[in-house]
Design a protein around this motif. Structure first.
Motif, PDB file in Angstrom:
ATOM      1  N   VAL A   1      37.574  -0.829  12.211  1.00 65.22           N
ATOM      2  CA  VAL A   1      36.290  -1.502  12.050  1.00 65.22           C
ATOM      3  C   VAL A   1      35.356  -0.658  11.182  1.00 65.22           C
ATOM      4  O   VAL A   1      34.645  -1.173  10.312  1.00 65.22           O
ATOM      5  N   ALA A   2      35.358   0.673  11.403  1.00 64.26           N
ATOM      6  CA  ALA A   2      34.492   1.554  10.616  1.00 64.26           C
ATOM      7  C   ALA A   2      34.870   1.528   9.138  1.00 64.26           C
ATOM      8  O   ALA A   2      33.994   1.518   8.260  1.00 64.26           O
ATOM      9  N   VAL A   3      36.168   1.505   8.846  1.00 71.12           N
ATOM     10  CA  VAL A   3      36.620   1.430   7.454  1.00 71.12           C
ATOM     11  C   VAL A   3      36.155   0.127   6.822  1.00 71.12           C
ATOM     12  O   VAL A   3      35.645   0.113   5.698  1.00 71.12           O
ATOM     13  N   THR A   4      36.312  -0.968   7.546  1.00 71.72           N
ATOM     14  CA  THR A   4      35.891  -2.268   7.020  1.00 71.72           C
ATOM     15  C   THR A   4      34.385  -2.300   6.793  1.00 71.72           C
ATOM     16  O   THR A   4      33.907  -2.776   5.755  1.00 71.72           O
TER      17      THR A   4
ATOM     18  N   LEU B   1      33.589  -0.379   3.688  1.00 71.95           N
ATOM     19  CA  LEU B   1      33.906  -1.138   2.480  1.00 71.95           C
ATOM     20  C   LEU B   1      32.826  -2.175   2.177  1.00 71.95           C
ATOM     21  O   LEU B   1      32.501  -2.419   1.007  1.00 71.95           O
ATOM     22  N   VAL B   2      32.282  -2.779   3.225  1.00 66.93           N
ATOM     23  CA  VAL B   2      31.201  -3.758   3.044  1.00 66.93           C
ATOM     24  C   VAL B   2      29.911  -3.058   2.623  1.00 66.93           C
ATOM     25  O   VAL B   2      29.220  -3.491   1.690  1.00 66.93           O
ATOM     26  N   GLU B   3      29.556  -1.967   3.301  1.00 68.97           N
ATOM     27  CA  GLU B   3      28.303  -1.265   3.004  1.00 68.97           C
ATOM     28  C   GLU B   3      28.299  -0.667   1.601  1.00 68.97           C
ATOM     29  O   GLU B   3      27.250  -0.595   0.950  1.00 68.97           O
ATOM     30  N   TYR B   4      29.467  -0.256   1.108  1.00 69.96           N
ATOM     31  CA  TYR B   4      29.556   0.299  -0.239  1.00 69.96           C
ATOM     32  C   TYR B   4      29.680  -0.787  -1.304  1.00 69.96           C
ATOM     33  O   TYR B   4      29.767  -0.496  -2.490  1.00 69.96           O
ATOM     34  N   GLY B   5      29.708  -2.046  -0.877  1.00 70.35           N
ATOM     35  CA  GLY B   5      29.755  -3.153  -1.831  1.00 70.35           C
ATOM     36  C   GLY B   5      31.122  -3.439  -2.382  1.00 70.35           C
ATOM     37  O   GLY B   5      31.251  -4.117  -3.417  1.00 70.35           O
TER      38      GLY B   5
ATOM     39  N   LEU C   1      37.692   9.964   4.293  1.00 68.54           N
ATOM     40  CA  LEU C   1      36.948   8.802   4.788  1.00 68.54           C
ATOM     41  C   LEU C   1      35.446   9.052   4.741  1.00 68.54           C
ATOM     42  O   LEU C   1      34.659   8.145   4.454  1.00 68.54           O
ATOM     43  N   ARG C   2      35.045  10.288   5.021  1.00 68.96           N
ATOM     44  CA  ARG C   2      33.621  10.607   4.924  1.00 68.96           C
ATOM     45  C   ARG C   2      33.174  10.614   3.463  1.00 68.96           C
ATOM     46  O   ARG C   2      32.112  10.071   3.124  1.00 68.96           O
ATOM     47  N   ARG C   3      33.975  11.213   2.588  1.00 70.04           N
ATOM     48  CA  ARG C   3      33.610  11.300   1.169  1.00 70.04           C
ATOM     49  C   ARG C   3      33.641   9.940   0.489  1.00 70.04           C
ATOM     50  O   ARG C   3      32.748   9.610  -0.304  1.00 70.04           O
ATOM     51  N   GLN C   4      34.654   9.138   0.796  1.00 69.11           N
ATOM     52  CA  GLN C   4      34.852   7.873   0.100  1.00 69.11           C
ATOM     53  C   GLN C   4      34.033   6.719   0.680  1.00 69.11           C
ATOM     54  O   GLN C   4      33.539   5.870  -0.058  1.00 69.11           O
ATOM     55  N   LEU C   5      33.874   6.699   2.037  1.00 67.35           N
ATOM     56  CA  LEU C   5      33.228   5.545   2.686  1.00 67.35           C
ATOM     57  C   LEU C   5      32.108   5.925   3.642  1.00 67.35           C
ATOM     58  O   LEU C   5      31.561   5.064   4.319  1.00 67.35           O
ATOM     59  N   GLY C   6      31.761   7.202   3.701  1.00 68.51           N
ATOM     60  CA  GLY C   6      30.659   7.634   4.550  1.00 68.51           C
ATOM     61  C   GLY C   6      30.926   7.500   6.028  1.00 68.51           C
ATOM     62  O   GLY C   6      29.999   7.313   6.817  1.00 68.51           O
ATOM     63  N   ILE C   7      32.203   7.606   6.443  1.00 70.28           N
ATOM     64  CA  ILE C   7      32.559   7.433   7.848  1.00 70.28           C
ATOM     65  C   ILE C   7      32.542   8.769   8.561  1.00 70.28           C
ATOM     66  O   ILE C   7      33.242   9.708   8.176  1.00 70.28           O
ATOM     67  N   ASP C   8      31.723   8.871   9.583  1.00 73.24           N
ATOM     68  CA  ASP C   8      31.593  10.083  10.389  1.00 73.24           C
ATOM     69  C   ASP C   8      32.588  10.019  11.534  1.00 73.24           C
ATOM     70  O   ASP C   8      32.596   9.053  12.281  1.00 73.24           O
ATOM     71  N   PRO C   9      33.444  11.015  11.721  1.00 74.94           N
ATOM     72  CA  PRO C   9      34.415  10.971  12.817  1.00 74.94           C
ATOM     73  C   PRO C   9      33.783  10.892  14.195  1.00 74.94           C
ATOM     74  O   PRO C   9      34.365  10.322  15.110  1.00 74.94           O
ATOM     75  N   VAL C  10      32.595  11.423  14.365  1.00 81.03           N
ATOM     76  CA  VAL C  10      31.945  11.354  15.676  1.00 81.03           C
ATOM     77  C   VAL C  10      31.499   9.923  15.977  1.00 81.03           C
ATOM     78  O   VAL C  10      31.752   9.395  17.056  1.00 81.03           O
ATOM     79  N   SER C  11      30.873   9.271  14.996  1.00 78.30           N
ATOM     80  CA  SER C  11      30.385   7.905  15.244  1.00 78.30           C
ATOM     81  C   SER C  11      31.536   6.941  15.480  1.00 78.30           C
ATOM     82  O   SER C  11      31.431   6.021  16.264  1.00 78.30           O
TER      83      SER C  11
END
Length: 235
Positions: A123-126, A129-133, A221-231
């Motif tokens: 879900v975070a990856v998806t 992808l949406v937030e980055y347009g 994932l953090r660099r490419q999509l801004g996904i924080d492992p904690v969140s």
């Protein structure tokens, strides 16, 4: 006879204690099955189905079908806003939720849904992808791949133009059964999981559907999509 206010019908639906608990359980924006809503309201599944039928008829909830399952969510932001305002008028009532086992928690965190990525990480990856347009949610539970998205997928080794859509589409919104939010499915989702594994971002378990995010994967994932492992691990 005086005219009945327009909100009287909705108010009568919300006034029932069991329905109020079910609506409160939906305030976090997720879509939940009838069984989980029954548990939250401390009522039987049969009674919950009756209440949900009334809430559907009254326009307070909507239903989404995924396979053999039906998931309910608030009908819109206006319903959520009204419930939030009403909740300020009385003492806060905790929502009853089922506890999950360690294995279930592992699968909830990151797993394969058939052949694409699911769970909190999926879900975070998806959402990233949406937030980055790169993806845009459109009608019929589909995602539109933007030009920027096609370029990003190519940058990680996934040629979108080479993918063949199925009867259900190229990039489909699949409702995650633990997160009650959509993750990416369809040929794009299948190939994205494969590419992430080939890149060493993800590692699939041999004896279960669990998927592990590698240290390299968290960095990317953090660099490419801004996904924080904690969140993404948050309950």
């Amino acid at each position: 006879m005086p005219e009945i206010p327009d909100f009287a019908a909705a108010a009568s639906l919300i006034a029932d204690p069991a329905r109020a608990l079910m609506l409160t359980a939906l305030l976090d924006g997720r879509a939940l099955p009838a069984g989980e809503l029954a548990y939250a309201a401390r009522i039987s599944p049969q009674t919950a189905s009756s209440h949900l039928a009334k809430l559907l008829s009254g326009g307070l909830v909507s239903v989404e079908t995924e396979g053999r399952h039906r998931y309910y969510r608030l009908a819109g932001g206006d319903v959520a806003e009204a419930l939030e305002h009403l909740s300020l008028l009385g003492p806060e009532q905790p929502v009853r939720r089922k506890a999950i086992s360690g294995k279930a928690r592992e699968l909830r965190h990151c797993r394969c849904c058939y052949d694409h990525l699911a769970g909190q990480v999926g879900v975070a990856v998806t959402q990233g992808l949406v937030e980055y347009g790169y993806l845009v949610a459109v009608a019929d539970k589909q995602f539109h791949i933007t030009a920027a998205g096609a370029a990003w997928f190519r940058s990680i080794g996934l040629d979108v133009d080479a993918l063949k859509p199925t009867a259900r589409g190229l990039a489909r919104q699949c409702l995650d059964w633990t997160e009650r939010s959509h993750h990416l499915a369809g040929p794009l989702g299948v190939n994205l999981l494969s590419v992430m594994c080939n890149l060493g971002w993800l590692r699939r378990a041999k004896e279960s559907r669990a998927v592990q995010v590698t240290p390299k994967g968290w960095i990317e994932l953090r660099r490419q999509l801004g996904i924080d492992p904690v969140s993404s691990l948050a309950a």
